[in-house]
Scaffold this motif. Structure first.
Motif, mmCIF file in Angstrom:
data_model
loop_
_atom_site.group_PDB
_atom_site.id
_atom_site.type_symbol
_atom_site.label_atom_id
_atom_site.label_comp_id
_atom_site.label_asym_id
_atom_site.label_seq_id
_atom_site.Cartn_x
_atom_site.Cartn_y
_atom_site.Cartn_z
ATOM 1 N N ASN A 68 4.727 9.178 -16.099
ATOM 2 C CA ASN A 68 6.033 9.794 -15.865
ATOM 3 C C ASN A 68 5.861 11.186 -15.267
ATOM 4 N N PRO A 69 6.435 11.413 -14.077
ATOM 5 C CA PRO A 69 6.276 12.702 -13.404
ATOM 6 C C PRO A 69 7.099 13.802 -14.084
ATOM 7 N N THR A 70 6.739 15.022 -13.789
ATOM 8 C CA THR A 70 7.491 16.149 -14.346
ATOM 9 C C THR A 70 8.877 16.248 -13.716
ATOM 10 N N ASP A 71 9.024 15.787 -12.478
ATOM 11 C CA ASP A 71 10.306 15.769 -11.773
ATOM 12 C C ASP A 71 10.393 14.445 -11.023
ATOM 13 N N THR A 72 11.185 13.534 -11.560
ATOM 14 C CA THR A 72 11.271 12.184 -11.001
ATOM 15 C C THR A 72 11.767 12.188 -9.557
ATOM 16 N N ASP A 73 12.793 12.967 -9.280
ATOM 17 C CA ASP A 73 13.336 12.995 -7.913
ATOM 18 C C ASP A 73 12.294 13.499 -6.915
ATOM 19 N N ALA A 74 11.573 14.560 -7.292
ATOM 20 C CA ALA A 74 10.535 15.104 -6.412
ATOM 21 C C ALA A 74 9.415 14.082 -6.219
ATOM 22 N N PHE A 75 9.062 13.374 -7.288
ATOM 23 C CA PHE A 75 8.027 12.344 -7.177
ATOM 24 C C PHE A 75 8.457 11.266 -6.184
ATOM 25 N N GLU A 76 9.658 10.737 -6.361
ATOM 26 C CA GLU A 76 10.123 9.658 -5.495
ATOM 27 C C GLU A 76 10.200 10.115 -4.041
ATOM 28 N N LYS A 77 10.648 11.336 -3.810
ATOM 29 C CA LYS A 77 10.686 11.866 -2.452
ATOM 30 C C LYS A 77 9.263 11.970 -1.896
ATOM 31 N N GLY A 78 8.338 12.484 -2.696
ATOM 32 C CA GLY A 78 6.946 12.602 -2.272
ATOM 33 C C GLY A 78 6.308 11.247 -2.021
ATOM 34 N N PHE A 79 6.674 10.261 -2.821
ATOM 35 C CA PHE A 79 6.131 8.911 -2.664
ATOM 36 C C PHE A 79 6.520 8.355 -1.296
ATOM 37 N N VAL A 80 7.775 8.542 -0.926
ATOM 38 C CA VAL A 80 8.257 8.060 0.375
ATOM 39 C C VAL A 80 7.704 8.924 1.509
ATOM 40 N N ASP A 81 7.817 10.235 1.357
ATOM 41 C CA ASP A 81 7.400 11.153 2.424
ATOM 42 C C ASP A 81 5.911 11.059 2.737
ATOM 43 N N SER A 82 5.100 10.738 1.743
ATOM 44 C CA SER A 82 3.655 10.666 1.952
ATOM 45 C C SER A 82 3.250 9.414 2.722
ATOM 46 N N LYS A 83 4.195 8.494 2.895
ATOM 47 C CA LYS A 83 3.914 7.220 3.577
ATOM 48 C C LYS A 83 2.746 6.490 2.916
ATOM 49 N N GLN A 84 2.691 6.635 1.600
ATOM 50 C CA GLN A 84 1.586 6.089 0.826
ATOM 51 C C GLN A 84 1.398 4.585 1.016
ATOM 52 N N LEU A 85 2.484 3.838 1.056
ATOM 53 C CA LEU A 85 2.348 2.393 1.213
ATOM 54 C C LEU A 85 1.829 2.033 2.601
ATOM 55 N N VAL A 141 1.397 0.608 -8.272
ATOM 56 C CA VAL A 141 1.077 0.071 -6.953
ATOM 57 C C VAL A 141 -0.142 -0.818 -7.136
ATOM 58 N N ASP A 142 -0.024 -2.087 -6.713
ATOM 59 C CA ASP A 142 -1.121 -3.048 -6.834
ATOM 60 C C ASP A 142 -1.620 -3.410 -5.446
ATOM 61 N N LEU A 143 -2.915 -3.278 -5.261
ATOM 62 C CA LEU A 143 -3.576 -3.575 -3.991
ATOM 63 C C LEU A 143 -4.542 -4.732 -4.227
ATOM 64 N N TYR A 144 -4.332 -5.835 -3.542
ATOM 65 C CA TYR A 144 -5.123 -7.052 -3.775
ATOM 66 C C TYR A 144 -6.176 -7.249 -2.686
ATOM 67 N N PHE A 145 -7.369 -7.633 -3.132
ATOM 68 C CA PHE A 145 -8.502 -7.879 -2.240
ATOM 69 C C PHE A 145 -9.159 -9.202 -2.615
ATOM 70 N N ALA A 146 -9.942 -9.759 -1.698
ATOM 71 C CA ALA A 146 -10.590 -11.056 -1.931
ATOM 72 C C ALA A 146 -11.488 -11.034 -3.161
ATOM 73 N N PRO A 174 -5.710 11.311 -1.401
ATOM 74 C CA PRO A 174 -5.088 12.628 -1.601
ATOM 75 C C PRO A 174 -3.562 12.539 -1.792
ATOM 76 N N THR A 175 -2.918 11.548 -1.165
ATOM 77 C CA THR A 175 -1.474 11.402 -1.354
ATOM 78 C C THR A 175 -1.165 10.922 -2.765
ATOM 79 N N ILE A 176 -2.046 10.121 -3.328
ATOM 80 C CA ILE A 176 -1.858 9.630 -4.696
ATOM 81 C C ILE A 176 -1.932 10.796 -5.669
ATOM 82 N N PHE A 177 -3.016 11.544 -5.591
ATOM 83 C CA PHE A 177 -3.212 12.643 -6.536
ATOM 84 C C PHE A 177 -2.246 13.796 -6.276
ATOM 85 N N GLY A 178 -1.782 13.926 -5.036
ATOM 86 C CA GLY A 178 -0.885 15.012 -4.684
ATOM 87 C C GLY A 178 0.492 14.914 -5.304
ATOM 88 N N ILE A 179 0.954 13.703 -5.636
ATOM 89 C CA ILE A 179 2.284 13.557 -6.220
ATOM 90 C C ILE A 179 2.258 13.213 -7.707
#
Length: 104
Positions: free
Chosen positions: A11-28, A60-65, A84-89
């Protein structure tokens, strides 16, 4: 055997900021660039009915062979852009685990 890497955002310290950072970082999009990635799932943990804190905020689940493919993927330049985007948010903490998928 299929291997998945799960990123567990606590759970982030600021949910709204986390969600914005998640999208803005283009993590997916960055995750999709990992070599050998077969499937990606992103999920948000449902709030608890009693209002108490959830055990985590997002997964976030990443599947490999297999384990070798997953291990190789995290040693690439693409992973060097992703992690870095993961740890940054992750203001509430983050755990990353490798797991053997027993059923799919």
């Amino acid at each position: 055997m299929t291997t998945k890497i799960t990123i567990i955002y606590d759970n982030p310290t600021d949910t709204d900021a986390f969600e914005k950072g998640f999208v803005d970082s283009k993590q997916l999009d960055l995750a999709r660039a990992l070599p050998g990635l077969q499937r990606l799932e992103s999920s948000k943990v449902w709030p608890k009915e009693d209002g108490s804190p959830t055990p985590a905020h997002r997964l976030v689940d990443l599947y490999f062979a297999d384990y070798d493919a997953a291990s190789a993927a995290v040693a690439t330049p693409a992973a060097g852009e992703l992690f870095p985007t993961i740890f940054g948010i992750a203001t509430g903490g983050v755990r990353i685990v490798f797991a053997d998928v027993e059923e799919s």
